[in-house]
Design a protein around this motif. Structure first.
Motif, PDB file in Angstrom:
ATOM      1  N   ALA A 107       0.219 -18.081  -9.046  1.00 28.72           N
ATOM      2  CA  ALA A 107       1.369 -18.512  -8.251  1.00 28.72           C
ATOM      3  C   ALA A 107       1.932 -17.371  -7.405  1.00 28.72           C
ATOM      4  O   ALA A 107       2.525 -17.604  -6.344  1.00 28.72           O
ATOM      5  N   LEU A 108       1.750 -16.141  -7.856  1.00 28.46           N
ATOM      6  CA  LEU A 108       2.334 -14.980  -7.163  1.00 28.46           C
ATOM      7  C   LEU A 108       1.361 -14.287  -6.234  1.00 28.46           C
ATOM      8  O   LEU A 108       1.703 -13.253  -5.650  1.00 28.46           O
ATOM      9  N   GLU A 109       0.159 -14.839  -6.062  1.00 32.20           N
ATOM     10  CA  GLU A 109      -0.867 -14.151  -5.273  1.00 32.20           C
ATOM     11  C   GLU A 109      -0.408 -13.857  -3.848  1.00 32.20           C
ATOM     12  O   GLU A 109      -0.707 -12.811  -3.291  1.00 32.20           O
ATOM     13  N   GLN A 110       0.323 -14.761  -3.225  1.00 34.88           N
ATOM     14  CA  GLN A 110       0.758 -14.608  -1.833  1.00 34.88           C
ATOM     15  C   GLN A 110       2.273 -14.467  -1.727  1.00 34.88           C
ATOM     16  O   GLN A 110       2.841 -14.791  -0.686  1.00 34.88           O
ATOM     17  N   MET A 111       2.890 -13.963  -2.779  1.00 31.20           N
ATOM     18  CA  MET A 111       4.348 -13.815  -2.763  1.00 31.20           C
ATOM     19  C   MET A 111       4.738 -12.351  -2.952  1.00 31.20           C
ATOM     20  O   MET A 111       4.102 -11.611  -3.710  1.00 31.20           O
ATOM     21  N   PRO A 112       5.808 -11.903  -2.279  1.00 29.16           N
ATOM     22  CA  PRO A 112       6.324 -10.557  -2.532  1.00 29.16           C
ATOM     23  C   PRO A 112       6.858 -10.454  -3.962  1.00 29.16           C
ATOM     24  O   PRO A 112       7.558 -11.356  -4.431  1.00 29.16           O
ATOM     25  N   VAL A 113       6.530  -9.346  -4.624  1.00 31.79           N
ATOM     26  CA  VAL A 113       6.935  -9.178  -6.018  1.00 31.79           C
ATOM     27  C   VAL A 113       7.470  -7.758  -6.202  1.00 31.79           C
ATOM     28  O   VAL A 113       6.890  -6.787  -5.698  1.00 31.79           O
ATOM     29  N   TRP A 114       8.569  -7.662  -6.952  1.00 31.71           N
ATOM     30  CA  TRP A 114       9.088  -6.359  -7.372  1.00 31.71           C
ATOM     31  C   TRP A 114       8.859  -6.269  -8.878  1.00 31.71           C
ATOM     32  O   TRP A 114       9.456  -7.000  -9.666  1.00 31.71           O
ATOM     33  N   PHE A 115       7.937  -5.388  -9.290  1.00 31.41           N
ATOM     34  CA  PHE A 115       7.619  -5.189 -10.698  1.00 31.41           C
ATOM     35  C   PHE A 115       8.543  -4.119 -11.281  1.00 31.41           C
ATOM     36  O   PHE A 115       8.697  -3.036 -10.697  1.00 31.41           O
ATOM     37  N   ILE A 116       9.131  -4.415 -12.441  1.00 32.07           N
ATOM     38  CA  ILE A 116       9.908  -3.423 -13.182  1.00 32.07           C
ATOM     39  C   ILE A 116       9.263  -3.296 -14.557  1.00 32.07           C
ATOM     40  O   ILE A 116       9.209  -4.268 -15.315  1.00 32.07           O
ATOM     41  N   LEU A 117       8.745  -2.107 -14.844  1.00 30.15           N
ATOM     42  CA  LEU A 117       7.954  -1.902 -16.061  1.00 30.15           C
ATOM     43  C   LEU A 117       8.825  -1.420 -17.211  1.00 30.15           C
ATOM     44  O   LEU A 117       9.880  -0.812 -16.999  1.00 30.15           O
ATOM     45  N   GLY A 118       8.353  -1.687 -18.423  1.00 28.65           N
ATOM     46  CA  GLY A 118       9.082  -1.282 -19.613  1.00 28.65           C
ATOM     47  C   GLY A 118       8.196  -1.336 -20.836  1.00 28.65           C
ATOM     48  O   GLY A 118       6.963  -1.466 -20.749  1.00 28.65           O
ATOM     49  N   THR A 136       3.692  -1.873   1.652  1.00 30.07           N
ATOM     50  CA  THR A 136       3.923  -2.918   2.648  1.00 30.07           C
ATOM     51  C   THR A 136       2.587  -3.468   3.107  1.00 30.07           C
ATOM     52  O   THR A 136       1.531  -2.926   2.828  1.00 30.07           O
ATOM     53  N   GLY A 137       2.641  -4.547   3.831  1.00 31.65           N
ATOM     54  CA  GLY A 137       1.430  -5.198   4.302  1.00 31.65           C
ATOM     55  C   GLY A 137       1.680  -6.682   4.436  1.00 31.65           C
ATOM     56  O   GLY A 137       2.814  -7.136   4.579  1.00 31.65           O
ATOM     57  N   ALA A 138       0.597  -7.460   4.409  1.00 25.63           N
ATOM     58  CA  ALA A 138       0.747  -8.909   4.537  1.00 25.63           C
ATOM     59  C   ALA A 138       1.613  -9.469   3.411  1.00 25.63           C
ATOM     60  O   ALA A 138       2.440 -10.363   3.622  1.00 25.63           O
ATOM     61  N   LEU A 153      11.319  -6.299   0.820  1.00 28.17           N
ATOM     62  CA  LEU A 153      10.270  -7.160   0.274  1.00 28.17           C
ATOM     63  C   LEU A 153      10.412  -8.616   0.682  1.00 28.17           C
ATOM     64  O   LEU A 153       9.425  -9.356   0.696  1.00 28.17           O
ATOM     65  N   SER A 154      11.619  -9.059   0.997  1.00 31.66           N
ATOM     66  CA  SER A 154      11.857 -10.489   1.189  1.00 31.66           C
ATOM     67  C   SER A 154      11.919 -10.909   2.641  1.00 31.66           C
ATOM     68  O   SER A 154      12.433 -11.988   2.952  1.00 31.66           O
ATOM     69  N   VAL A 155      11.418 -10.080   3.539  1.00 33.95           N
ATOM     70  CA  VAL A 155      11.389 -10.472   4.956  1.00 33.95           C
ATOM     71  C   VAL A 155      10.555 -11.730   5.092  1.00 33.95           C
ATOM     72  O   VAL A 155       9.419 -11.810   4.611  1.00 33.95           O
TER      73      VAL A 155
END
Length: 675
Positions: A350-361, A449-451, A490-492
């Motif tokens: 579902a996230l393949e073509q979506m902007p994502v902000w990963f926060i690791l822990g 950044t990118g597509a 990220l959300s442009v």
């Protein structure tokens, strides 16, 4: 080696010559030694060609020192010279004539850019001294630069401070300071800082730098005007002759579209320059909604911190999900924030073509994380590392808060995954990990950044940063701005129009060229530029200008040039496959009188520039002394260029002709003598 070569060739020539002479001296010929000499030359030259060595030749050339005359061609110089303009030109020509025998003089003019034409027009609307010096280095880095003579009033209003400009090549700068450095009575607005775009119904800050000269113990007021009405006023108490202060306004963006704001200072008694008492600027108020989904493995203070940072901006609509399930409407969101979630194959798809902000822990599955993105790979695991933030000074994806260095230096560590980090292509690091006192190459906050843009915050605990900032300063300004800027980048929204006309920026100054771009896509989504694209640009008085776009690679480009200040709208048109496409937009050209913001010279800057470079300082009255100063500088001297080349005899075709002539001469003589 050369000696042995020639000795061998001589021996090869002498042996047959001696045999010929010994035979011919018994015969009845008038010149007995001539055939022997010709035979010697034939064998000697033939041997020289057969061995074909390469002989070195040395050529020397003297290069005179370059004297680059950098003339400030901005409009402020016209006022700086005043009635001395003719005398200045006379002195300049006298200097150049006296230099032509010992130096190579290269006259160049600059305003915002460097050029060799229009040297004394004094009509440029901006001054960028640092850029002019850097371009000199770029253009003449392989030449013998003796010195740069910088003729300017020292007032720059664009680019870097020339005192700190990286010039690379070291050369002395001889400063020729023009104008009057006497400080007049002046109250001015030196800078305005405000976002170019804000969300409708949000609040934004306007920061104004105010300067006052010779107005100690005066009290005045700074006013903010919108649509002809004063919406705020703040007092300015001047407590010394050279006074600077920074004032702030908080404004609500309650009207959509481009909004003009004006900052005003009242005119003071005996103030000669009143242009800098007023400054206009524009803000684009956008009515758009950005939907952000925060998915977390479990409730966490970080989630609340991110939500609190965004919820006060009306543009953002924030939802939180801690169920671990993939929401049915996930495609409707502009950005997904994954807090320690790597998720199921269904989520990854579902996230393949979506902007994502990963926060690791601690709960992040690093194997799944590595598969979901190309920003970075982490090989490791186990106990996390306490990682302090180290700001990357070269980061430029968005503007950083002014006080970020001071705030970040006092932040507690985040808990970052332990392991080896490898960053992907097209990434830029905002912060690096500092483990103890060691700054590592491992990223702490990184963007790609990118597509489909992505970002990774390699550690949990950003909620502590908000608490520490509030503890130290009483507000969450810097941390919240970093969160908002990350979400904004990220959300442009992706533009899927088949035809669009766009600009790099929609608010320009009157000394910037207006450039527009156009893209046309076929049914497969591929960029094409087969048909002709036209555009009509209309000003506020309904005067229309029509242009045709130029084809540029697989898209379109148009450079309109400079336009007068005002509001403009544009309509682009193209016909393709029997269909008509239209793209509309608007932009604003601001009047920014940069050269009028300061009308007195900055001799202090000119002096420091010459001193730190090893040059000397001169004024209009002493400029003829530049010649003596140049002669006394032992470093300004000609350079001797030595060029060593190698020549092979076999490349000299004329030697073959000489050998044939010698052989033919000997043959004819023998025929003539009946030998």
């Amino acid at each position: 080696m050369d000696f042995l070569y020639w000795l061998l060739c001589i021996l090869i020539g002498i042996i047959p010559a001696w045999l010929v002479f010994r035979s011919d001296r018994k015969k009845n010929i008038s010149i007995k030694w001539l055939p022997a000499i010709l035979r010697f030359l034939t064998f000697f030259l033939t041997a020289a060609l057969l061995f074909a060595p390469a002989f070195s030749t040395t050529k020397t050339e003297e290069e005179k020192p370059l004297l680059i005359w950098l003339q400030d061609n901005s409009s402020s110089i016209k006022g700086a010279l005043g009635k001395d303009s003719v005398a200045y030109l006379t002195k300049t020509n006298s200097l150049w004539n006296s230099w032509k025998d010992n130096y190579t003089v290269v006259p160049m003019a600059f305003g915002s850019d460097l050029n060799k034409d229009s040297l004394y027009h004094f009509n440029k609307s901006g001054t960028d001294i640092a850029n002019a010096l850097q371009q000199v280095v770029s253009q003449y880095q392989d030449r013998n630069i003796g010195a740069v003579i910088l003729a300017s009033d020292g007032v720059f209003n664009e680019g870097l401070n020339p005192l700190f400009a990286p010039l690379g090549n070291s050369f002395p700068i001889y400063s020729l300071a023009l104008g009057d450095s006497t400080l007049p009575v002046d109250l001015s607005i030196s800078h305005i800082y405000a976002n170019k775009s804000v969300a409708l119904n949000s609040k934004f800050e306007i920061i104004v730098d105010v300067r006052a000269e010779k107005l100690a113990d005066k009290t005045t007021a700074l006013s903010l005007v919108h649509n002809g009405s004063t919406i705020n006023t703040t007092p300015v108490k001047i407590n010394k002759d050279r006074f600077t202060t920074t004032l702030r306004f908080e404004v609500k963006a309650d009207v959509k579209g481009f909004q003009r704001y004006t900052v005003l200072l009242p005119v003071q008694t005996d103030e000669p320059n009143v242009t800098n008492n007023r400054m206009d600027f524009f803000v684009n108020v956008i009515d758009e909604e950005t939907k952000v989904l925060i998915m977390a493995a479990a409730p966490h203070p970080d989630v609340a911190a991110i939500k609190d940072a965004l919820i006060n901006v009306p543009q953002y609509k924030v939802s939180v999900d801690v169920t671990g399930n993939v929401p049915a409407d996930i495609a409707n969101y502009n950005l997904v924030v994954l807090h320690q979630v790597t998720g199921s194959p269904a989520l990854q798809k579902a996230l393949e073509q979506m902007p994502v902000w990963f926060i690791l822990g601690n709960q992040t599955n690093l194997t799944a994380f590595n598969q979901m993105q190309s920003v970075m790979k982490i090989n490791g695991g186990g106990n996390p590392n306490p990682a302090l933030p180290e700001l990357n000074a070269t980061f430029n994806y968005f503007s950083l808060p002014v006080s970020i260095k001071d705030v970040i230096a006092r932040m507690p560590p985040l808990q970052a995954p332990y392991g080896n980090y490898a960053t992907g292509a097209g990434t830029q690091v905002l912060m690096q990990q500092k483990i103890g006192s060691v700054v590592t190459n491992y990223p702490l906050w990184i963007f790609q950044t990118g597509a489909v843009p992505h970002a990774v915050l390699c550690g949990e605990g950003i909620w502590r940063w908000r608490l520490y900032e509030y503890k130290n300063s009483g507000k969450h300004e810097v941390v919240d701005e970093l969160i908002r800027q990350t979400v904004s980048l990220l959300s442009v929204k992706k533009d899927n129009r088949s035809f669009k006309v766009f600009m790099d920026k929609y608010i320009l100054s009157d000394n910037e060229s207006v450039r527009l771009y156009a893209e046309l896509r076929n049914d497969n989504g591929e960029l094409i530029n087969t048909p002709e694209v036209s555009i009509t640009i209309t000003d506020s008085l309904k005067h229309a200008l029509k242009y045709k776009f130029e084809k540029d690679d697989n898209s379109y480009m148009l450079n309109v040039g400079l336009l007068a200040p005002g509001n403009y709208s544009y309509t682009g048109n193209v016909n393709y496959n029997g269909r008509s496409y239209v793209s509309e937009g608007s932009f604003i050209v601001e009047s920014v009188p940069l050269e009028q913001l300061r009308t007195y010279a900055d001799f202090d800057l000119m002096y420091k520039l010459s001193k730190q470079s090893g040059g000397s300082f001169f004024t209009f009255n002493t400029m003829l002394s530049i010649t003596d100063s140049l002669k006394q500088n032992a470093l300004i001297k000609p350079v001797i260029h030595t060029e060593k080349t190698f020549v092979s005899l076999i490349d000299k075709r004329w030697l073959f002709i000489i050998i044939l002539l010698i052989v033919a001469t000997e043959w004819l003589l023998r025929k003539y003598w009946n030998l």
